[in-house]
Design a protein around this motif. Structure first.
Motif, PDB file in Angstrom:
ATOM      1  N   HIS A  49      40.077  65.044  36.462  1.00 37.02           N
ATOM      2  CA  HIS A  49      41.052  64.308  37.272  1.00 37.02           C
ATOM      3  C   HIS A  49      42.096  63.720  36.334  1.00 37.02           C
ATOM      4  CE1 HIS A  49      38.527  64.381  40.909  1.00 37.02           C
ATOM      5  NE2 HIS A  49      37.528  64.319  40.054  1.00 37.02           N
ATOM      6  N   TRP A  50      43.321  63.555  36.832  1.00 40.43           N
ATOM      7  CA  TRP A  50      44.428  63.025  36.043  1.00 40.43           C
ATOM      8  C   TRP A  50      44.872  61.681  36.588  1.00 40.43           C
ATOM      9  CZ3 TRP A  50      43.976  68.001  37.573  1.00 40.43           C
ATOM     10  CH2 TRP A  50      44.154  69.007  36.627  1.00 40.43           C
ATOM     11  N   LEU A  51      45.286  60.801  35.693  1.00 41.96           N
ATOM     12  CA  LEU A  51      45.990  59.564  36.034  1.00 41.96           C
ATOM     13  C   LEU A  51      46.987  59.302  34.914  1.00 41.96           C
ATOM     14  CD1 LEU A  51      43.461  56.817  37.212  1.00 41.96           C
ATOM     15  CD2 LEU A  51      45.207  57.931  38.568  1.00 41.96           C
ATOM     16  N   LYS A  52      48.143  58.777  35.261  1.00 45.43           N
ATOM     17  CA  LYS A  52      49.033  58.246  34.233  1.00 45.43           C
ATOM     18  C   LYS A  52      48.470  56.885  33.839  1.00 45.43           C
ATOM     19  CE  LYS A  52      52.802  60.938  33.878  1.00 45.43           C
ATOM     20  NZ  LYS A  52      53.473  61.272  32.644  1.00 45.43           N
ATOM     21  N   ALA A  53      48.639  56.491  32.594  1.00 46.65           N
ATOM     22  CA  ALA A  53      48.069  55.228  32.119  1.00 46.65           C
ATOM     23  C   ALA A  53      48.593  54.038  32.904  1.00 46.65           C
ATOM     24  CB  ALA A  53      48.350  55.056  30.632  1.00 46.65           C
ATOM     25  N   TYR A  54      49.854  54.081  33.354  1.00 50.31           N
ATOM     26  CA  TYR A  54      50.399  52.943  34.107  1.00 50.31           C
ATOM     27  C   TYR A  54      49.766  52.799  35.489  1.00 50.31           C
ATOM     28  CZ  TYR A  54      53.450  56.294  36.529  1.00 50.31           C
ATOM     29  OH  TYR A  54      53.931  57.339  37.271  1.00 50.31           O
ATOM     30  N   GLN A  55      49.042  53.815  35.977  1.00 45.28           N
ATOM     31  CA  GLN A  55      48.382  53.731  37.282  1.00 45.28           C
ATOM     32  C   GLN A  55      47.082  52.932  37.236  1.00 45.28           C
ATOM     33  OE1 GLN A  55      48.476  58.072  37.829  1.00 45.28           O
ATOM     34  NE2 GLN A  55      49.525  57.678  39.766  1.00 45.28           N
ATOM     35  N   ILE A  56      46.623  52.622  36.041  1.00 47.54           N
ATOM     36  CA  ILE A  56      45.427  51.783  35.903  1.00 47.54           C
ATOM     37  C   ILE A  56      45.890  50.337  35.941  1.00 47.54           C
ATOM     38  CG2 ILE A  56      43.546  51.138  34.365  1.00 47.54           C
ATOM     39  CD1 ILE A  56      43.184  54.006  33.809  1.00 47.54           C
ATOM     40  N   PRO A  57      45.305  49.525  36.826  1.00 45.48           N
ATOM     41  CA  PRO A  57      45.758  48.131  36.950  1.00 45.48           C
ATOM     42  C   PRO A  57      45.570  47.346  35.645  1.00 45.48           C
ATOM     43  CG  PRO A  57      44.154  48.672  38.660  1.00 45.48           C
ATOM     44  CD  PRO A  57      44.233  49.834  37.747  1.00 45.48           C
ATOM     45  N   GLU A  58      46.586  46.549  35.303  1.00 45.91           N
ATOM     46  CA  GLU A  58      46.537  45.740  34.092  1.00 45.91           C
ATOM     47  C   GLU A  58      45.660  44.521  34.346  1.00 45.91           C
ATOM     48  OE1 GLU A  58      49.788  43.377  31.485  1.00 45.91           O
ATOM     49  OE2 GLU A  58      50.362  45.408  32.131  1.00 45.91           O
ATOM     50  N   GLY A  59      44.898  44.127  33.334  1.00 47.38           N
ATOM     51  CA  GLY A  59      44.028  42.967  33.466  1.00 47.38           C
ATOM     52  C   GLY A  59      44.045  42.144  32.188  1.00 47.38           C
ATOM     53  N   SER A  60      43.185  41.142  32.136  1.00 43.47           N
ATOM     54  CA  SER A  60      43.057  40.322  30.930  1.00 43.47           C
ATOM     55  C   SER A  60      41.786  40.735  30.188  1.00 43.47           C
ATOM     56  CB  SER A  60      42.987  38.841  31.299  1.00 43.47           C
ATOM     57  OG  SER A  60      41.750  38.558  31.922  1.00 43.47           O
ATOM     58  N   ARG A  61      41.568  40.122  29.019  1.00 42.02           N
ATOM     59  CA  ARG A  61      40.353  40.435  28.261  1.00 42.02           C
ATOM     60  C   ARG A  61      39.097  40.051  29.028  1.00 42.02           C
ATOM     61  NH1 ARG A  61      41.655  37.533  22.771  1.00 42.02           N
ATOM     62  NH2 ARG A  61      41.313  35.887  24.262  1.00 42.02           N
ATOM     63  N   TYR A  62      39.216  39.079  29.902  1.00 44.15           N
ATOM     64  CA  TYR A  62      38.049  38.584  30.623  1.00 44.15           C
ATOM     65  C   TYR A  62      37.898  39.214  32.003  1.00 44.15           C
ATOM     66  CZ  TYR A  62      38.480  35.160  26.941  1.00 44.15           C
ATOM     67  OH  TYR A  62      38.582  34.567  25.715  1.00 44.15           O
ATOM     68  N   ALA A  63      38.867  40.014  32.417  1.00 43.00           N
ATOM     69  CA  ALA A  63      38.817  40.627  33.755  1.00 43.00           C
ATOM     70  C   ALA A  63      37.724  41.685  33.798  1.00 43.00           C
ATOM     71  CB  ALA A  63      40.161  41.255  34.087  1.00 43.00           C
ATOM     72  N   LYS A  64      37.136  41.835  34.956  1.00 44.33           N
ATOM     73  CA  LYS A  64      36.065  42.810  35.140  1.00 44.33           C
ATOM     74  C   LYS A  64      36.614  44.225  35.242  1.00 44.33           C
ATOM     75  CE  LYS A  64      31.926  43.577  37.840  1.00 44.33           C
ATOM     76  NZ  LYS A  64      31.024  43.040  38.811  1.00 44.33           N
ATOM     77  N   GLY A  65      37.823  44.375  35.740  1.00 47.24           N
ATOM     78  CA  GLY A  65      38.410  45.697  35.904  1.00 47.24           C
ATOM     79  C   GLY A  65      38.187  46.221  37.307  1.00 47.24           C
ATOM     80  N   LYS A  66      38.683  47.422  37.563  1.00 45.99           N
ATOM     81  CA  LYS A  66      38.576  48.038  38.874  1.00 45.99           C
ATOM     82  C   LYS A  66      37.688  49.275  38.764  1.00 45.99           C
ATOM     83  CE  LYS A  66      41.518  49.173  42.734  1.00 45.99           C
ATOM     84  NZ  LYS A  66      42.867  49.132  43.252  1.00 45.99           N
ATOM     85  N   ALA A  67      36.836  49.492  39.739  1.00 48.84           N
ATOM     86  CA  ALA A  67      35.944  50.654  39.733  1.00 48.84           C
ATOM     87  C   ALA A  67      36.764  51.945  39.767  1.00 48.84           C
ATOM     88  CB  ALA A  67      34.996  50.596  40.917  1.00 48.84           C
ATOM     89  N   ILE A  68      36.379  52.901  38.950  1.00 48.30           N
ATOM     90  CA  ILE A  68      37.137  54.146  38.829  1.00 48.30           C
ATOM     91  C   ILE A  68      37.111  54.949  40.129  1.00 48.30           C
ATOM     92  CG2 ILE A  68      35.278  55.583  37.903  1.00 48.30           C
ATOM     93  CD1 ILE A  68      38.888  55.528  36.639  1.00 48.30           C
ATOM     94  N   VAL A  69      36.085  54.767  40.946  1.00 54.73           N
ATOM     95  CA  VAL A  69      36.025  55.499  42.222  1.00 54.73           C
ATOM     96  C   VAL A  69      37.147  55.070  43.163  1.00 54.73           C
ATOM     97  CG1 VAL A  69      33.554  55.986  42.096  1.00 54.73           C
ATOM     98  CG2 VAL A  69      34.338  53.895  43.193  1.00 54.73           C
ATOM     99  N   ASN A  70      37.738  53.906  42.928  1.00 59.53           N
ATOM    100  CA  ASN A  70      38.870  53.450  43.741  1.00 59.53           C
ATOM    101  C   ASN A  70      40.187  54.087  43.307  1.00 59.53           C
ATOM    102  OD1 ASN A  70      37.194  51.724  45.203  1.00 59.53           O
ATOM    103  ND2 ASN A  70      37.466  50.078  43.728  1.00 59.53           N
ATOM    104  N   LEU A  71      40.204  54.707  42.138  1.00 56.37           N
ATOM    105  CA  LEU A  71      41.421  55.315  41.606  1.00 56.37           C
ATOM    106  C   LEU A  71      41.411  56.844  41.674  1.00 56.37           C
ATOM    107  CD1 LEU A  71      41.765  53.081  38.419  1.00 56.37           C
ATOM    108  CD2 LEU A  71      43.011  52.838  40.567  1.00 56.37           C
ATOM    109  N   LEU A  72      40.227  57.446  41.672  1.00 57.58           N
ATOM    110  CA  LEU A  72      40.090  58.899  41.669  1.00 57.58           C
ATOM    111  C   LEU A  72      39.307  59.362  42.893  1.00 57.58           C
ATOM    112  CD1 LEU A  72      39.020  59.426  37.943  1.00 57.58           C
ATOM    113  CD2 LEU A  72      41.306  59.663  38.901  1.00 57.58           C
ATOM    114  N   ALA A  73      39.613  60.560  43.363  1.00 56.27           N
ATOM    115  CA  ALA A  73      38.885  61.153  44.494  1.00 56.27           C
ATOM    116  C   ALA A  73      37.698  61.943  43.951  1.00 56.27           C
ATOM    117  CB  ALA A  73      39.816  62.051  45.299  1.00 56.27           C
TER     118      ALA A  73
END
Length: 186
Positions: A49-73
């Protein structure tokens, strides 16, 4: 995270927390890339699967991040085996796959230059096999495969010929009641 989040530390000091993770979650890879570079996500079932790097939500060092299943099919039960940052689809670069059953496959990077929303087949897998690791190479490196029982093999990448996208691959290591757990470029 933006690269400016981290700064050079002088002598002494105790450093800063690079990233926070839960007990059941570990940090596996950290890489520096540009916002316009592609990130190729290779799954355990042999898809890419492809994503441009800017499509990944920006966070802080302490952020948990977003599950990859929400970004890719992705399909049910599919997990990410490797992520490669790709600045350009250079025809002189190759993607090298290693599977749990000891197969390796080398494919030209240019074969993955046409992104599709649902992903594409990157390697055809046999029954009960899955992708363990994927690396970007220049076609001239030595490769090390390591197994669960502590065996390892080192071979030159030229021993595995360039194959098409849907090929299965060639035998990288012969296994008896064992499985490949990792691949590294020597």
């Amino acid at each position: 995270l933006p690269l400016s989040t981290y700064k050079t530390q002088g002598r002494g000091g105790k450093g800063v927390i690079g990233a926070k993770s839960d007990e059941e979650d570990i940090i596996q890879d950290i890489f520096v890339t540009s916002n316009k570079n592609y990130l190729l996500f290779f799954t355990s079932k042999g898809n890419v699967h492809w994503l441009k790097a800017y499509q990944i939500p920006e966070g802080s060092r302490y952020a948990k991040g977003k599950a990859i299943v929400n970004l890719l099919a992705m399909d049910q039960g599919e997990k990410i085996s490797a992520v490669l940052p790709i600045p350009s689809f250079d025809p002189n670069k190759f993607i090298l796959f290693a599977t749990k059953k000891g197969l390796v496959k080398k494919t030209s990077l240019q074969d993955y230059s046409n992104p599709r929303k649902g992903g594409i087949i990157a390697i055809s897998l046999r029954d009960n096999d899955e992708v363990v690791d994927v690396e970007l190479t220049d076609g001239l490196k030595d490769i090390i495969l390591a197994t669960k029982d502590g065996l390892a093999i080192r071979f030159n990448e030229n021993d595995a010929r360039d194959m098409g996208r849907t090929a299965t691959g060639v035998r990288g290591i012969t296994l008896v009641d064992d499985e490949v757990i990792g691949m590294e470029i020597a």
